[in-house]
Design a protein around this motif. Sequence first.
Motif, PDB file in Angstrom:
ATOM      1  N   SER A 308       0.636  -0.818   0.302  1.00  0.00           N
ATOM      2  CA  SER A 308       0.003   0.310   0.159  1.00  0.00           C
ATOM      3  C   SER A 308       0.596   0.712  -0.381  1.00  0.00           C
ATOM      4  O   SER A 308       2.023   1.770   0.116  1.00  0.00           O
ATOM      5  CB  SER A 308      -1.078  -0.032   1.011  1.00  0.00           C
ATOM      6  OG  SER A 308      -0.136  -0.140   2.341  1.00  0.00           O
ATOM      7  N   GLU A 344      -3.524  -5.022  -8.926  1.00  0.00           N
ATOM      8  CA  GLU A 344      -4.077  -4.364  -8.349  1.00  0.00           C
ATOM      9  C   GLU A 344      -3.951  -4.346  -7.209  1.00  0.00           C
ATOM     10  O   GLU A 344      -3.810  -5.674  -6.584  1.00  0.00           O
ATOM     11  CB  GLU A 344      -5.751  -4.926  -8.560  1.00  0.00           C
ATOM     12  CG  GLU A 344      -6.626  -4.007  -8.383  1.00  0.00           C
ATOM     13  CD  GLU A 344      -8.042  -4.799  -9.335  1.00  0.00           C
ATOM     14  OE1 GLU A 344      -8.213  -5.354  -9.742  1.00  0.00           O
ATOM     15  OE2 GLU A 344      -8.784  -4.134  -8.498  1.00  0.00           O
ATOM     16  N   GLY A 345      -4.464  -2.596  -6.405  1.00  0.00           N
ATOM     17  CA  GLY A 345      -4.463  -2.832  -4.782  1.00  0.00           C
ATOM     18  C   GLY A 345      -3.160  -2.187  -4.071  1.00  0.00           C
ATOM     19  O   GLY A 345      -2.736  -1.820  -3.453  1.00  0.00           O
ATOM     20  N   ARG A 346      -1.777  -2.471  -5.012  1.00  0.00           N
ATOM     21  CA  ARG A 346      -0.419  -2.403  -5.400  1.00  0.00           C
ATOM     22  C   ARG A 346      -0.025  -0.782  -5.217  1.00  0.00           C
ATOM     23  O   ARG A 346      -0.955  -0.553  -5.589  1.00  0.00           O
ATOM     24  CB  ARG A 346       0.268  -3.331  -4.849  1.00  0.00           C
ATOM     25  CG  ARG A 346      -0.097  -5.145  -4.773  1.00  0.00           C
ATOM     26  CD  ARG A 346       1.630  -5.454  -4.279  1.00  0.00           C
ATOM     27  NE  ARG A 346       0.286  -7.258  -3.567  1.00  0.00           N
ATOM     28  CZ  ARG A 346       1.070  -8.414  -3.517  1.00  0.00           C
ATOM     29  NH1 ARG A 346       1.202  -8.569  -4.930  1.00  0.00           N
ATOM     30  NH2 ARG A 346       0.062  -8.605  -2.391  1.00  0.00           N
TER      31      ARG A 346
END
Length: 460
Positions: A308, A344-346
């Motif tokens: 993140s 995705e999401g990183r």
Amino acid sequence: MSGNRNVVVVGAGMAGLGAAYTLRKHGLDVTVFEASPDIGGRVTGKQIDGFHMDVGANVFLESYGTIRQLASELGVSLKRTPVPINGGVYRSGRFHGFYGGGSPASQLKTAGTFLQFRLLSPRGLRQALRFVKMLKARANDLSFDDHRRILDLDTGVSTTEFFESNFGTEVLERFIQPNLSSYTLGYPEEVGAAYAMVAAWDFGLNGGAWPCLPDGGPGVFVNALARACAEGGGGIRVSTPVDRIVLEDGAVRGVVTEAGFIEADAVVCATTATKALEIIPRLPSGIRDVLRRVTYSKCCRVFFGVDSSPFPTDWYAVAFPRETGALMTGMSDSAVMAPETVPEGRALVDALVIGRRAEELFALSDEEASQQVLAEIRNYFPTMARPLFTHVHRWDEAVCLAPGGMMTALDRMRGQDLADVRGLFLAGEYMGVPSTNGALRSGIDTAEDCAAFFSQPAGR
Ligand SMILES: Cc1cc2nc3c(=O)[nH]c(=O)nc-3n(C[C@H](O)[C@H](O)[C@H](O)COP(=O)(O)OP(=O)(O)OC[C@H]3O[C@@H](n4cnc5c(N)ncnc54)[C@H](O)[C@@H]3O)c2cc1C
């Protein structure tokens, strides 16, 4: 145009590919020799665990006319990045947010934060306004598409000298320096004033700084251009360095590679100026002296794949004015601007270290360099996650800094000394306004010069 004239292009970066593509359009036989195993030069990417990193150029600006024109010819669609370019500038112990995006609301927000964190004193604000007014008056000339329109501004002084004499140093240190260093990867003492004016205007002050990229990044454009070059026959030979460009009796004879001598009717040298000096040993002194004036920034770029982003939500980048003493000049999260390049999401944190600080990192191992940068990031963002991987890329010659007077000297040299060497042409970012767009423009312009040379009855 005769198809049996053969031209060698040395280097398959933006300039070399732009030259090869244009020469083919003129019906000439072209072979491109590229030293490294990949095409693209300083437009180059690396993949690790589903992350794509543009380790060289990562942004095309909306104002890059030459790239836009060629992209449309090649059928490559360029998209404005979908999100506003939000971020923060570090000052007085904390980050102060800026909100890009061009909408009236975000502009108000930007102006609000500017005043709120007192980036500039009333005096500095007056300096900034006078500078912007000056740029506005020259807006039509401040373009990455044509260096000739700014030659009268290339008066031989650096950006620092220009500000000291005309506006003052507060606006330089607090506002211009972080922007200029993020773009050129150099400091205002090193960057010529004319180049800085184009960069300041196009990279922020004119509102046209919006990134405009193919899906997948700049490499997609380069690959399409290379395909178009290869379609006309001839080819691009990678892993084939040219050892020497042979000049005899004031004319080009060909090039020497590991395989031996290859005859050519013309050669376009589309390397850096430093490399050109190395591989053209018999250059007349008038050309040699001017090429020696070309200088480059240094940059160590360190990437961290993380679960993140350490930044506040939706922030793309942060900048550190040099007066803060931070190791990094800037940092960004590629997942915000180009989400398709990151799982995705990183997040992909991209930290830029320039100048002397970069040289210090060059001397370390990858592990040591990335540990130093990581420790520094944690000073500012204690929540920075443990990296999934790190990647360190060292650029000993990153971006041409166009020191004061360089563009004028090159322009004069091109029309005089270079014109006296029959069949030799020079291309590269340093022959235009340094950028991917300037490199491409220089390649196209040089190819046009080369085609005109062949159309003269007895050559030039
Ligand atoms: C870290 C970084 C970030 C950047 N960010 C941006 C950005 O966001 N936007 C932007 O517009 N610009 C950016 N730039 C600048 C941009 O990448 C360059 O201005 C541009 O790509 C230069 O293109 P070129 O063709 O002139 O040179 P190069 O890309 O350097 O191409 C020269 C080619 O010649 C080859 N070569 C050298 N010697 C030989 C030989 N003897 N024989 C055969 N081949 C040889 C090299 O291998 C290379 O492929 C960045 C640059 C760096 C390093």
